[in-house]
Write an enzyme that holds these catalytic residues in place. Structure first.
Site, short mmCIF file in Angstrom:
data_model
loop_
_atom_site.label_atom_id
_atom_site.label_comp_id
_atom_site.label_asym_id
_atom_site.label_seq_id
_atom_site.Cartn_x
_atom_site.Cartn_y
_atom_site.Cartn_z
N GLU A 80 3.96 38.81 -26.25
CA GLU A 80 5.17 39.63 -26.02
C GLU A 80 5.76 40.14 -27.33
O GLU A 80 6.93 40.51 -27.41
CB GLU A 80 6.20 38.83 -25.22
CG GLU A 80 5.71 38.40 -23.85
CD GLU A 80 6.09 39.34 -22.69
OE1 GLU A 80 7.17 39.92 -22.71
OE2 GLU A 80 5.26 39.47 -21.75
N CYS A 100 16.80 42.69 -28.74
CA CYS A 100 15.67 43.13 -27.90
C CYS A 100 15.34 44.59 -28.14
O CYS A 100 14.21 45.02 -27.99
CB CYS A 100 16.00 42.99 -26.41
SG CYS A 100 16.35 41.33 -25.89
N HIS A 102 12.15 34.79 -23.66
CA HIS A 102 11.60 35.05 -25.00
C HIS A 102 12.36 34.16 -25.98
O HIS A 102 13.54 33.85 -25.75
CB HIS A 102 11.83 36.50 -25.43
CG HIS A 102 11.02 37.52 -24.70
ND1 HIS A 102 11.54 38.70 -24.25
CD2 HIS A 102 9.71 37.53 -24.36
CE1 HIS A 102 10.59 39.42 -23.65
NE2 HIS A 102 9.47 38.72 -23.70
O1 SUG Z 1 10.85 42.03 -20.44
N1 SUG Z 1 13.66 43.42 -18.86
C1 SUG Z 1 12.96 43.07 -20.09
C2 SUG Z 1 13.94 42.61 -21.13
C3 SUG Z 1 13.27 42.42 -22.48
C4 SUG Z 1 14.16 41.76 -23.47
N2 SUG Z 1 13.52 41.67 -24.72
C5 SUG Z 1 13.62 40.64 -25.58
N3 SUG Z 1 14.15 39.50 -25.23
N4 SUG Z 1 13.13 40.79 -26.74
C6 SUG Z 1 11.91 41.98 -19.83
O2 SUG Z 1 12.19 41.08 -19.04
C7 SUG Z 1 13.82 44.34 -16.61
C8 SUG Z 1 13.40 45.60 -15.91
C9 SUG Z 1 13.87 45.70 -14.49
O3 SUG Z 1 14.07 44.68 -13.85
O4 SUG Z 1 14.04 46.85 -14.01
C10 SUG Z 1 13.02 44.06 -17.87
O5 SUG Z 1 11.88 44.42 -17.95
#
Ligand code: SUG
Length: 447
Positions: free
Chosen positions: A174, A371, A247
């Protein structure tokens, strides 16, 4: 101009919506089906970038991935011209249409793992796009991210691009959300801290997926030619994953000689931090100590860490010894988080100031300040080799703001993805964006 860490933020795309696609990301689940505002989301993200420029930072902008992803719709068996494919997908499998429309490339911390040239034995910056195989909507970002990174960092003298890790569960990756570079100065070699949720040990989360594996971290370390003495692998606490820490950057953040984390971030945390201090000493001697601030469960529970996203703040160098904490405004609503920040600023560590930033639209999908950005440590000559038209200045800021206001919908709910006009609106917008940032033929519909 000295070496610096440049943040590249994902510009939030016009299809931003709440589709509940990410198991284990509590915010994504909680806001599923709600009305989103792509326009507000993109403006919030842009304001964050602009704020950092105003604070003296160099800031880059990554354009959004092209959505809907027609190629994936085809691979999933939908046929015919685009409006027909969209109708079929919406009727037969709306979750697949939502995946193909997701604006998730905004969270650039998951775009890739990046190693500084000072850390790699060939003195080049290394990039590995994350395969993001744990979720469908994120896995379809990888190819366009790889293309984008090659266009932006397009000089083989300075930049080395690797293929994504094998698309197989044991190499789930990731990107930089599980990667922290600690160094005395950006111009000095650093320690790479790589965090995984799933390894050889038995302890794994029971409820939610562990999105990064130990084997992926080891492969990244080999790809990037990192000396083993400068790398430390740590396992995420599986109980924290089960509480929504999908994460590592939801429970820890580090910058230069400062690391801030929750006491329940890792398995065997005491041992991990001891090892980290030893490796730091070996690399840097005693001249510049590594300062670690561990926040305990009584001060801020894991649950409060997840609801406030305190650890997803960005740390920004204001001078050699002082740092700004760019924290999500949600921290103001969680009094334990607000108190923890006040205590942090009062304590003996480099954090001297806090700014709160409203990123509510992204936060509702589990994406805070950290993020949204990919950190790239750059020497002056490496910076010169970066595609210049994505570096934010007042002119680009104003043009992007006008572009968002002109093209983005104010409201979008998952049902609106069935509207065939949306795809055309987005293509028109993206076509114009590639003119603004001078990246012609970036998107598949342009070639
Ligand atoms: O991968 N949310 C992302 C958020 C990513 C956050 N990034 C870090 N922590 N670096 C994920 O879970 C939600 C999309 C939705 O539900 O429509 C989403 O993909």
């Amino acid at each position: 101009m000295p070496y610096q860490e440049v943040n590249f933020d994902g510009l939030i795309g016009p299809s931003h919506n709440y589709a509940g696609l990410s198991l284990g990301n509590l915010a994504s689940g909680a806001h599923q089906g709600e009305l989103a505002s792509p326009r507000e989301a993109a403006l919030q993200g842009l304001e964050k970038m602009w704020r950092l420029v105003q604070r003296g930072q160099i800031q880059g902008v990554f354009p959004p991935a092209c959505r809907p992803d027609i190629d994936t719709l085809r691979k999933l068996g939908f046929r015919g011209p685009l409006p027909e494919m969209i109708t079929q997908a919406y009727q037969q499998a709306p979750h697949l249409l939502a995946a193909c429309y997701s604006a998730s490339s905004m969270w650039a911390a998951n775009a890739a793992t990046v190693s500084a040239s000072q850390d790699s034995s060939d003195n080049r910056l290394h990039f590995t796009p994350a395969n993001l195989i744990t979720t469908l909507h994120r896995s379809i970002e990888t190819q366009s991210t790889a293309n984008l990174l090659k266009r932006i960092f397009n000089d083989p003298v300075h930049f080395c691009h690797h293929p994504p890790l094998p698309l197989q569960a044991s190499f789930a990756d990731e990107g930089a959300a599980n990667h922290t570079r600690l160094c005395a100065e950006h111009s000095q070699p650093g320690i790479t801290l790589l965090v995984y949720g799933r390894g050889k040990r038995r302890s794994t989360p029971q409820k939610f997926p562990a999105r990064q594996t130990q084997a992926a971290c080891q492969a990244l370390m080999r790809q990037h030619n990192l000396p083993p003495t400068q790398v430390l692998l740590a396992q995420q606490n599986p109980e924290a994953i089960d509480q929504g820490v999908f994460h590592h950057d939801v429970i820890g953040v580090g910058h230069r000689h400062f690391l801030m984390l929750h006491e329940q971030a890792f398995v065997n945390q005491r041992q991990v931090l001891k090892q980290l201090q030893q490796q730091w000493q070996q690399l840097n001697g005693a001249a510049q100590p590594l300062i670690i601030s561990e926040i305990d469960q009584r001060t801020l529970s894991v649950k409060e860490a997840v609801s406030s996203y305190l650890f997803n703040s960005q740390l920004i160098s204001l001078s050699d010894q002082t740092m700004l904490l760019l924290a999500p405004a949600n921290c103001l609503a969680v009094c334990q988080a607000k108190s923890a920040i006040e205590a942090l600023i009062a304590a003996d560590n480099p954090v001297s100031e806090v700014e709160y930033i409203d990123l509510a639209q992204s936060m509702n999908n589990g994406g805070g300040p950290a993020c949204l950005r990919l950190r790239v440590p750059l020497s002056p000559s490496e910076l010169k080799a970066v595609h210049p038209h994505i570096l934010l200045d007042e002119n680009l800021y104003r043009r992007l703001k006008d572009w968002i206001k002109q093209h983005y919908r104010d409201q979008l709910k998952p049902q609106d993805l069935a509207d065939p006009c949306l795809a055309n609106e987005i293509y028109t917008a993206l076509d114009e964006l590639t003119d603004i940032i001078k990246l012609p033929k970036l998107y598949p519909f342009q070639v």
